[in-house]
Design an enzyme around this catalytic site. Structure first.
Site, PDB file in Angstrom:
ATOM      1  N   GLU A 183     -24.546  -3.713 -24.440  1.00  0.00           N
ATOM      2  CA  GLU A 183     -24.157  -3.821 -25.848  1.00  0.00           C
ATOM      3  C   GLU A 183     -22.930  -4.709 -26.030  1.00  0.00           C
ATOM      4  OE1 GLU A 183     -25.743   0.733 -26.740  1.00  0.00           O
ATOM      5  OE2 GLU A 183     -23.593   0.276 -26.729  1.00  0.00           O
ATOM      6  N   ARG A 235       0.810  -1.222   0.000  1.00  0.00           N
ATOM      7  CA  ARG A 235       0.000   0.000   0.000  1.00  0.00           C
ATOM      8  C   ARG A 235       0.843   1.272   0.000  1.00  0.00           C
ATOM      9  NH1 ARG A 235      -5.291   1.102   1.252  1.00  0.00           N
ATOM     10  NH2 ARG A 235      -5.618  -1.103   1.713  1.00  0.00           N
TER      11      ARG A 235
END
Length: 506
Positions: free
Chosen positions: A151, A130
């Site tokens: 789509e 991190r």
């Protein structure tokens, strides 16, 4: 009747009535208790997760690029363009983490890993260092993203219609995946859920048309052409869409998709889906995650987003890696490029579909993303933007070819921007309601984008960009100098004229 007996019977009846009333209330309480307890349990689970997530503060300057860049690719936001036309031009393949869009198969703490591009959600950070990782992402208007997801799911599924039936298509897919080591669209979240679902639906509808022996279509609306493809209004209400599409950006940024690394993700997500107002806690976490990111782009602001990415992210990558572009890295990269297997979900093609070919079977004359020449080296931001423009031009041509080839298989259904405008308002409103968290997160992203733009494109930055433009620094400097001289001269003439006028008045 004996008065004593009457009194006893009366007491008995009253006792039975009280018992019955008490039993009814007790039953009601028992029935209500699980509902109340379930909500309280969900509230505790969600709040605990949110509190823990909000404590993970970014200690270093969030505007500074760290060693590892994590591109959190929200599906259907244009992330493929950034990957191919920006990041692959900035980073050598030897510096990329594995291109799998599913789970990591290596130790990400190894220092040579500098770039990770994936559809994995924010929970991936639990696998990354991190303190050495910067996150970037792009968001899109939620309604448009739902349209695009629908789509693309249909478009990819339609590629399998070259097969005579669903069994043939699935068997061929298994054989190809067993032979190849690359990652298929069917391995990637969320398409590994959406594409098989749409594929089965398309074959079912095609088989139905054959049985009826009719190709007459009642509707001309491609989003409601039930004889060919699942209508949009049914798609958005299906439980699969509820699970992986709606509020997908919020859950992805929060780290709570059904592909999450967090053990509590499934429970938190389902609690939020069951009790809508608990979603506010998830939204706050997602907003903070965006606040802490190095860069947040907007699909709708394509040009400005790309320019900002080049200046905010690209400039820092060039600065960090500029001195490390050795001949060894270049040679290693060339070898890696030869073995490259594209895993981007928006571009990965199934081998049996031959979608790099035109409808007449000939090889496409347009370069695919994999064949675009990398532009790595000690480039400038301006050169990066030029390379980006060339790349997206080729990318759009190849996308158009694939799009048209796929939709021909489900003709006359044809998804276009114009056709979207014909979708009934009631369907659009339902999409908005189903994506209420994403709508709020998108508004927050717009605010972040405006602040980024102001911070990175102030007066000083504009002057710097003008002076360093690829059109010729020397000419620009001379032109600016001449302009300043003329402005000073005009000001001098104006002041003297004003003084003369004042004297005349006196």
């Amino acid at each position: 009747m004996d008065p004593t007996l009457k009194f006893s019977i009366l007491l008995l009846l009253l006792g039975l009535g009280c018992y019955s009333w008490g039993s009814h209330n007790s039953s009601t309480a028992v029935n209500a208790s699980p509902i109340k307890n379930d909500f309280e349990h969900c509230e505790r689970v969600v709040k605990k997760w949110a509190f823990s997530s909000l404590q993970q503060e970014v200690k270093e300057d969030k505007h500074t690029l760290r060693d590892l860049l994590f591109f959190l690719h929200v599906p259907r936001t244009g992330g493929r363009t950034y990957f191919h036309c920006f990041l692959r031009k900035l980073y050598y393949s030897s510096l990329e983490c594995p291109r799998s869009y599913d789970k990591l198969r290596f130790d990400p703490r190894k220092r040579q890993c500098r770039l990770l591009v994936t559809h994995d959600d924010y929970s991936m950070m639990s696998k990354l260092p991190r303190e050495r990782t910067s996150v970037v992402t792009i968001l899109r208007n939620p309604v448009d993203r739902v349209f695009s997801t629908y789509e693309f799911s249909v478009e990819v599924a339609a590629r399998f219609l070259v097969h005579p039936n669903l069994t043939s298509a699935t068997q061929m897919t298994r054989r190809i995946r067993a032979r190849t080591k690359g990652v298929s669209t069917l391995d990637i979240w969320p398409w590994k859920y959406l594409v098989p679902w749409m594929r089965e639906d398309l074959f079912t509808r095609r088989d139905g048309r054959k049985l009826r022996g009719s190709n007459n279509f009642q509707s001309k609306d491609p989003y409601n052409m039930e004889e060919i493809v699942m209508p949009l209004h049914k798609f958005i209400n299906h439980h699969i869409a509820q699970e992986v599409v709606h509020n997908g950006a919020t859950f992805q940024v929060a780290g709570l998709t059904n592909n999450s690394y967090l053990s509590e993700a499934h429970e938190v997500r389902h609690c939020v889906q069951k009790y809508k107002h608990l979603g506010d806690h998830v939204l706050q976490v997602a907003k903070k995650r965006l606040d802490d990111m190095l860069y947040v782009g907007l699909t709708e602001e394509h040009r400005e987003s790309a320019t900002m990415f080049a200046n905010v992210v690209g400039a820092q990558v060039i600065s960090q890696l500029g001195g490390s572009n050795s001949s060894e890295e270049s040679a290693a990269d060339s070898k890696s490029e030869q073995n490259y297997s594209d895993s981007d979900s928006d571009s990965k093609l199934d081998s049996n579909d031959l979608l790099n070919r035109t409808p007449n079977g000939k090889e496409s004359e347009f370069a695919s993303p994999e064949t675009v020449e990398p532009a790595k080296g000690n480039m400038t931001v301006e050169e990066l933007m030029e390379a980006y423009e060339d790349c997206i031009s080729n990318l759009r041509k190849s996308q158009t070819l694939r799009h048209n080839a796929s939709l021909k298989r489900i003709s006359p259904a044809n998804f276009t921007k114009e056709a979207r405008l014909q979708v009934p308002e009631v369907v659009l409103q339902q999409i908005r309601q189903l994506n209420h968290l994403d709508l709020e997160l998108y508004k927050h992203a717009q605010n972040i984008f405006a602040k980024q733009h102001k911070r990175n494109f102030g007066i000083t930055e504009i002057w710097r960009r003008m002076l360093k433009s690829s059109y010729g620094t020397g000419i620009k400097v001379l032109s600016l100098g001449a302009t300043l001289v003329l402005l000073l001269l005009a000001f001098h003439v104006f002041v003297n004229a004003k003084r003369r006028t004042s004297k005349v008045k006196v």
